[in-house]
Design an enzyme around this catalytic site. Sequence first.
Site, PDB file in Angstrom:
ATOM      1  N   CYS D  83     -18.151 -35.415  34.974  1.00  0.00           N
ATOM      2  CA  CYS D  83     -19.314 -36.240  35.310  1.00  0.00           C
ATOM      3  C   CYS D  83     -20.393 -36.251  34.228  1.00  0.00           C
ATOM      4  O   CYS D  83     -21.326 -37.046  34.295  1.00  0.00           O
ATOM      5  CB  CYS D  83     -19.921 -35.775  36.621  1.00  0.00           C
ATOM      6  SG  CYS D  83     -18.716 -35.103  37.772  1.00  0.00           S
ATOM      7  N   HIS D 332     -21.672 -43.436  41.180  1.00  0.00           N
ATOM      8  CA  HIS D 332     -21.345 -42.445  40.152  1.00  0.00           C
ATOM      9  C   HIS D 332     -19.992 -42.752  39.483  1.00  0.00           C
ATOM     10  O   HIS D 332     -18.980 -42.148  39.802  1.00  0.00           O
ATOM     11  CB  HIS D 332     -21.330 -41.061  40.835  1.00  0.00           C
ATOM     12  CG  HIS D 332     -21.055 -39.901  39.945  1.00  0.00           C
ATOM     13  ND1 HIS D 332     -21.210 -39.916  38.576  1.00  0.00           N
ATOM     14  CD2 HIS D 332     -20.605 -38.645  40.241  1.00  0.00           C
ATOM     15  CE1 HIS D 332     -20.874 -38.727  38.079  1.00  0.00           C
ATOM     16  NE2 HIS D 332     -20.498 -37.954  39.058  1.00  0.00           N
TER      17      HIS D 332
END
Lengths: 137, 137, 383, 383
Positions: D83, D332
């Site tokens: 991420c 995301h």
Amino acid sequence: MGFENFGTVSFTTEAKAADFITYLEQGKVMATRCPKCGVSYFPPKADCPSCLSGEVEWFEIKGKGKLATYTIVNYGPSGFENDAPYILALGEFEGGIQIMARLSKDIASSDIEAGMSLVVVPLKRPEGRISYEFKKG
Amino acid sequence: MGFENFGTVSFTTEAKAADFITYLEQGKVMATRCPKCGVSYFPPKADCPSCLSGEVEWFEIKGKGKLATYTIVNYGPSGFENDAPYILALGEFEGGIQIMARLSKDIASSDIEAGMSLVVVPLKRPEGRISYEFKKG
Amino acid sequence: MADVAIVGAGQTVFSRSCGVSIRELAFDAFQEALEGLDITTSDIDASIICSAPEYDKQRSPAGLISEYLELTPKPSFYVETVCSSSSTGLRVAWSLVKSGLHKVVAVIGFQKMSELSSRDAAERMGRGADIIWESPFGLTMPAGYAMYARAHMDKYGTTEEHLAKVRVKNSHYGATNPKANYRKELSLEDILKSDMITTPLKKFDCCANADGASCVIVARGDVAKGISEKPIWVMGLGAATDTMTMAGRKQLTGLQCAQEAARQAYKMAGVKPQDIDVAEVHDCFTVSEILAYEDLGFAKPGEGAGLIEDKETYADGKIPVNVDGGLLSKGHPIGATGGSQIRTIVRQLRGQATEAQVKGAEIGLVHNIGGIGQYGNVTILRR
Amino acid sequence: MADVAIVGAGQTVFSRSCGVSIRELAFDAFQEALEGLDITTSDIDASIICSAPEYDKQRSPAGLISEYLELTPKPSFYVETVCSSSSTGLRVAWSLVKSGLHKVVAVIGFQKMSELSSRDAAERMGRGADIIWESPFGLTMPAGYAMYARAHMDKYGTTEEHLAKVRVKNSHYGATNPKANYRKELSLEDILKSDMITTPLKKFDCCANADGASCVIVARGDVAKGISEKPIWVMGLGAATDTMTMAGRKQLTGLQCAQEAARQAYKMAGVKPQDIDVAEVHDCFTVSEILAYEDLGFAKPGEGAGLIEDKETYADGKIPVNVDGGLLSKGHPIGATGGSQIRTIVRQLRGQATEAQVKGAEIGLVHNIGGIGQYGNVTILRR
Ligand SMILES: [Zn+2]
Ligand SMILES: [Zn+2]
């Protein structure tokens, strides 16, 4: 419509450039060109990185090309086992366009030689899939 | 024997540290320790990065630990659908060893509290798989 | 003057099936790289983990390997350019050190290709080309290189025998490399009569999948001198990218990404091809080594075949190439390969090659290619 | 004095399903990043492509995206820390520039999570933890953060309402962000009554998968001044790694990788937490934002909940955080997220934020975490 029936195995389907498939179904192998800066793209791009424009136009690849190189593939990857042997080739066309496709099964391997004249044409495969290939030009 | 029957889903099987499974089948949850520099490892390592030795020895994790934290998982990833809800927890044991495992189904959720006493024990699952879990200590 | 050095380089044995986990594989390479160095794990300021992710079952292996080697809490991240991932790792490590961010950086490459079934591995093969435009035709890595081979033969008269002679040489050196997977000497006839994979490439023109790991430790010059008796200096770095598609290639008789990477590396190092004493080149296929001779300037365009014909790339030739057996003998655990090439050159420049030591080698070169000529990396090292 | 700057930053709309290919997604972000800059594609010396590879069908997307954007023959490679991949990309770009290798580098992050079926996506979820030791128990990203949440609540009295208030704030700002996927304002009640995923985290405590791309253009100082009217200077960079396993974590009420990355970044920038005018923090879950307040020093350990309770992280508060809606509103798309956070801070420092502009913001901070606190990245920027 996307790339779900393109070639022997489709690995992905969605793309802005999927109009290519619509044209292919109509019997045309197309490239794109940027109307602003004139650069042309094959494989077709839906955007022009040269001038950063997101607007391109389609045009058909016509005329004869010539065989640049090839290979007879005896072992295909997963999903291509029934295709092998098949012949992958690169053909050079007008305007600096180069295309990778298979040589048609019509062409005997003894006839293949560097520089031979080629045309690129759509290929409807028996299972309802669609592609394009090189034939003698 | 490797990790092929460890936990609910095994994602990989081979490891030098697979002796862990042999011990687990014998009813022991083990960690490793480097005889040269004395550092201990859980999850067990088959090598000692502290002194770069490839020789470690196994020892059993005994005694009581305490619950450091936990979560009741209502949705598991693929392969864990039938397990959910399950409770993942971290337990702190002697010698700085911390273990992640599930809390036994014996423990009522109303009984769970931070710091509660735990032991870690092997768990033979009905399908022939093996794991370890926390019980009240 | 170079102020970044390689202070350690290690690798595991490369094998068809290692039987251990990737973290344990990485440990073995790391252990060899740190041998004889006056540092411990905690002196390593950052780690770069290199592999081709399609072969990893573990997501984000950088964190996993960092934990196993106790490289935490130092930064660790993952870098990939397929088969040249660890050369890219070296380039990034160099810049992390040169920029002042770090003093000592570990570059760890690995691949456990045996983790996948052969069917799954073949599926990955298919996705290595442009998955919209070229994979659907069945383009694979060998087929791409085969098209380069055919073009080279047609233009320059290179023959299948020339290709086979590369394998004869590399199998000769591979036979004595204890880290190599394939250690049998092959005759010209063995190679020429082997199964045709994709014309003109036969089974023995191709390297094989393998499991393995490599590790290279990079340090700032002043630190390097303090911790290593024989630091090897990074003199030149070159990197370039070519199109993913074969359709986009502007030259079919050489790899433009390698030519451009070589130009950059020679310029940065201030040396010429004739200054190189020993080289490791990316012989994923026999033809790749002949293209490399030309792309690196060891031979003029079209004259690569002559170099192997005249045995000039043997250990006692004009420019010894792959005298550790190359990928063809060692096997090709994708992410580990570049580090293994670097290790060979480091050992050559230190005079520590146990197999074919090139006498007095001072300047060495590593040529490491990712994909079908997508990523070119050339590194020049000096003792 | 900082001599590396960000000269451009762009992103696509983040959406549940973009309907285009990854190369086309990357183009849109690249196009926005180059807007108003006095350079063309050929002025970009290298590109760093960032994503989480498990979601890519395309192997080695760096080559593919390079070709599509005509960044060839310049070097291109792939960088990953799940991420936080594009923050890692920025760190690497900084060092490539600072080391003198390159003058202008593009960092392109992307993820097309809709390319996978939800079953395949859930399978990836399971492989994000240590696949030998912790994945077999069913550890997922939400469960890992949930264990941090529980520990924080037990030790400091943080409540589920505190967590929900983070989402209330972020949904408030996300509602006006045209690039956000989730643009509905949520009430405290909406959030508290949403489905319990993994105690104490409910559906609205979690961010959602998305498709999207981001692009950040980094340049050497002198070049930056020539091509951009408002270069944003990179003042501090911090990066740290924690163990892959939860078992290895030494602290459960904060992320040590973030604390260490923050320490490095503040030190390098020569500033303190109270000097930060606006921050983007990695709110993959509501609890993550509260941990970030403390890990970054905006609040003392245990006092993070008070900051949101007192609305001090709203645009007019003491330290505005995620006033673009955060990951919770934007979605995301793993590899694109860091670049999107950087873009928000660049726009804030340029006074160009169209939504909630923090008046006179001079110094901004980006906090971007990979995995369940495996990779911590903190970046400090100045106008
Ligand atoms: Zn144009
Ligand atoms: Zn030890």
